[in-house]
Design a protein around this motif. Structure first.
Motif, short mmCIF file in Angstrom:
data_model
loop_
_atom_site.label_atom_id
_atom_site.label_comp_id
_atom_site.label_asym_id
_atom_site.label_seq_id
_atom_site.Cartn_x
_atom_site.Cartn_y
_atom_site.Cartn_z
N GLY A 3 0.75 -1.17 -0.07
CA GLY A 3 -0.04 -0.18 0.10
C GLY A 3 1.03 1.17 0.05
N VAL A 4 0.28 2.33 0.82
CA VAL A 4 1.05 3.47 0.62
C VAL A 4 1.83 3.83 1.84
N ALA A 5 2.83 4.69 1.73
CA ALA A 5 3.73 5.22 2.72
C ALA A 5 2.98 5.87 3.93
N ASN A 6 3.08 5.47 5.08
CA ASN A 6 2.77 6.27 6.26
C ASN A 6 3.87 6.74 6.95
N GLY A 7 4.91 6.65 7.02
CA GLY A 7 6.06 7.17 8.02
C GLY A 7 7.39 6.52 7.69
N THR A 8 8.36 7.50 8.18
CA THR A 8 9.70 7.04 8.19
C THR A 8 10.37 6.72 9.64
N PRO A 9 9.88 6.06 10.18
CA PRO A 9 10.72 5.58 11.61
C PRO A 9 12.04 5.14 11.49
N SER A 10 12.42 5.34 12.65
CA SER A 10 14.01 4.96 12.72
C SER A 10 14.04 3.41 12.72
N GLY A 11 14.95 2.75 12.22
CA GLY A 11 15.08 1.42 12.01
C GLY A 11 15.62 0.91 13.53
N VAL A 12 16.19 1.78 14.40
CA VAL A 12 16.61 1.22 15.62
C VAL A 12 15.30 0.99 16.25
N SER A 13 14.13 1.58 15.86
CA SER A 13 13.15 1.03 16.73
C SER A 13 12.43 -0.39 16.63
N TYR A 14 13.17 -1.00 15.86
CA TYR A 14 12.60 -2.45 15.77
C TYR A 14 13.88 -3.42 16.28
N LYS A 15 13.36 -4.32 17.04
CA LYS A 15 14.13 -5.47 17.54
C LYS A 15 13.77 -6.74 17.13
N PRO A 16 14.94 -7.65 17.00
CA PRO A 16 16.35 -7.39 17.36
C PRO A 16 17.00 -6.33 16.52
N LEU A 17 17.76 -5.78 16.87
CA LEU A 17 18.65 -4.73 16.29
C LEU A 17 19.50 -5.45 15.27
N ALA A 18 19.90 -4.56 14.27
CA ALA A 18 20.97 -5.25 13.34
C ALA A 18 22.08 -5.67 14.02
N GLU A 19 22.73 -6.70 13.40
CA GLU A 19 23.82 -7.35 14.38
C GLU A 19 25.13 -6.43 13.72
N LYS A 20 25.98 -6.36 14.57
CA LYS A 20 27.17 -5.34 14.37
C LYS A 20 28.07 -5.73 13.46
N GLU A 21 27.90 -6.95 12.93
CA GLU A 21 28.82 -7.37 11.70
C GLU A 21 28.04 -7.20 10.43
N GLN A 22 26.83 -6.88 10.42
CA GLN A 22 25.85 -6.71 9.23
C GLN A 22 26.23 -5.56 8.55
N LYS A 24 -1.34 -0.72 6.18
CA LYS A 24 -1.64 -2.22 6.02
C LYS A 24 -2.80 -2.32 5.28
N ASN A 25 -2.87 -2.93 4.36
CA ASN A 25 -4.00 -3.42 3.31
C ASN A 25 -4.73 -4.67 3.13
N VAL A 26 -4.41 -5.47 4.23
CA VAL A 26 -4.99 -6.92 4.40
C VAL A 26 -5.41 -6.73 6.08
N ARG A 27 -6.47 -7.61 6.32
CA ARG A 27 -6.62 -7.58 7.75
C ARG A 27 -7.74 -8.68 7.99
N LEU A 28 -7.74 -9.11 9.13
CA LEU A 28 -8.72 -10.38 9.53
C LEU A 28 -9.66 -9.72 10.47
N ALA A 29 -11.08 -9.70 9.92
CA ALA A 29 -12.08 -8.80 10.83
C ALA A 29 -13.06 -9.82 11.38
N GLY A 30 -13.72 -9.15 12.70
CA GLY A 30 -14.74 -9.94 13.13
C GLY A 30 -14.61 -11.21 13.91
N GLY A 31 -13.24 -11.43 14.22
CA GLY A 31 -12.52 -12.54 14.93
C GLY A 31 -12.39 -12.24 16.24
N PRO A 32 -11.85 -13.41 17.27
CA PRO A 32 -11.65 -13.03 18.62
C PRO A 32 -10.16 -12.50 18.93
N GLY A 33 -9.61 -11.95 17.96
CA GLY A 33 -8.10 -11.42 17.92
C GLY A 33 -7.71 -11.07 16.50
#
Length: 338
Positions: free
Chosen positions: A67-86, A126-135
């Motif tokens: 879908g469409v772009a919604n933001g430019t968050p920092s990659g550091v926000s996502y765990k696990p972080l990139a490995e040092k040697e990557q 996000k352009n796909v979802r599961l609706a009407g369920g328990p989660g």
């Protein structure tokens, strides 16, 4: 190869690379959000956020069918972080937002003066979802098209298509798909898709062939229902620090242990990577047993990893709860970073 792709894109217009894409988003709650990584010569590396903006994210989202772009968050926000040697493979990326691939955008020839603290991230709608369920991982399949949510007809749908949806939503494995629905759970409004045909290897539902948008003779009694396992989580318990201990995984809201049948260095490596805990120290049997046995459920057995997986869930294993073990065989892991 990049030049050939560029010529093809100029001649034919935008294309979705789908499951062969050389871009992925890592560490986010679903396939369409996370730290940006690109593949070169069989290796995955990050992108420096110098000059990174919403146009660059737009290209990533398009390439992944997100879908469409919604933001430019920092990659550091996502765990696990990139490995040092990557590796960091790209810097000063400059897209106009219309390219078919991030590799078609202008960028610096070499990466310099950039660390993993500057990894780029991307947030797509996000352009796909599961609706009407328990989660969020169980429910009626709905897709967003032209700004409007609609349902998917069950005609032609199978478990391979459900697998793609579960993966795209960041849920666990697909465990059931069926035709729904009674009046309480059926959708309303437009039925967007029918005759969706997936192999199960696609990154996104948009990579699967289907009938024309909005063209079908289905009713909402034929809406598609999918059930995925809950999102995967794990922890190490019984130690003095978070990066060592007896391994437990979360399933159906209950923590349980993992049997050590077939467990080895590669499996240790995946756990340490997923927790952001560095490398496995490959502890002795005595050291592993120092954390004591678990209690309650034993969730996994016969786990086999290649060592390249981002999550233990991506490794092969028996069905949840099926095992021939006792708690004396519980897995324990000790990682290098404390």
């Amino acid at each position: 190869m990049d030049l050939l792709l560029l010529i093809f894109a100029i001649c034919t217009g935008p294309v979705l690379l789908g499951s062969s894409s050389r871009v992925r988003l890592v560490g986010g709650p679903h396939h369409c959000e996370g730290r940006v990584e690109v593949e070169q010569e069989g290796q995955w590396g990050t992108v420096c956020d110098d000059g990174w903006d919403i146009k660059d994210v737009a290209v990533v989202c398009q390439e992944l069918g997100c879908g469409v772009a919604n933001g430019t968050p920092s990659g550091v926000s996502y765990k696990p972080l990139a490995e040092k040697e990557q590796n960091i493979f790209m810097q000063e990326v400059k897209c106009n937002g219309m390219e078919a691939s991030l590799f078609h955008c202008e960028r610096a020839e070499d990466v310099f003066d950039c660390s993993h603290n500057e990894d780029a991230g991307a947030l797509c709608e996000k352009n796909v979802r599961l609706a009407g369920g328990p989660g969020r991982c169980k429910g009626r399949v709905e897709v967003k098209h032209q700004g409007q949510w609609g349902t998917v007809c069950n005609a032609g749908w199978n478990l391979s298509a459900a697998k793609v949806v579960c993966q795209q939503l960041g849920c666990g494995r697909a465990i059931q798909t069926r035709r729904c629905c009674n009046k309480a759970t059926q959708g309303q409004g437009t039925i967007w898709l029918t005759q969706v045909s997936c192999s199960g290897k696609e990154v996104s539902l948009w990579d699967c062939p289907s009938g024309h948008w909005g063209k079908n003779n289905c009713t909402h009694e034929e809406d598609t229902w999918v059930e995925c396992e809950d999102p995967f989580d794990l922890r190490l318990v019984g130690g003095d620090i978070r990066c060592s201990g007896r391994l437990e995984v979360l399933h159906k809201g209950v923590w349980g242990s993992v049997c050590d049948d077939g467990w080895g260095k590669k499996e240790d490596q995946v756990v340490c990577k997923q927790l952001g805990c560095g490398e496995s120290l490959s502890p002795s049997v005595k050291a592993r047993r120092s954390f004591g046995p678990g209690v309650g459920r034993i969730w996994l057995d016969d786990v086999h990893c290649s060592g390249k997986e981002q999550s233990l869930e991506q490794c092969q294993h028996r069905f949840w709860g099926y095992h021939n073990c006792n708690h004396k065989e519980d897995v324990a892991v000790i990682c290098s970073e404390q």
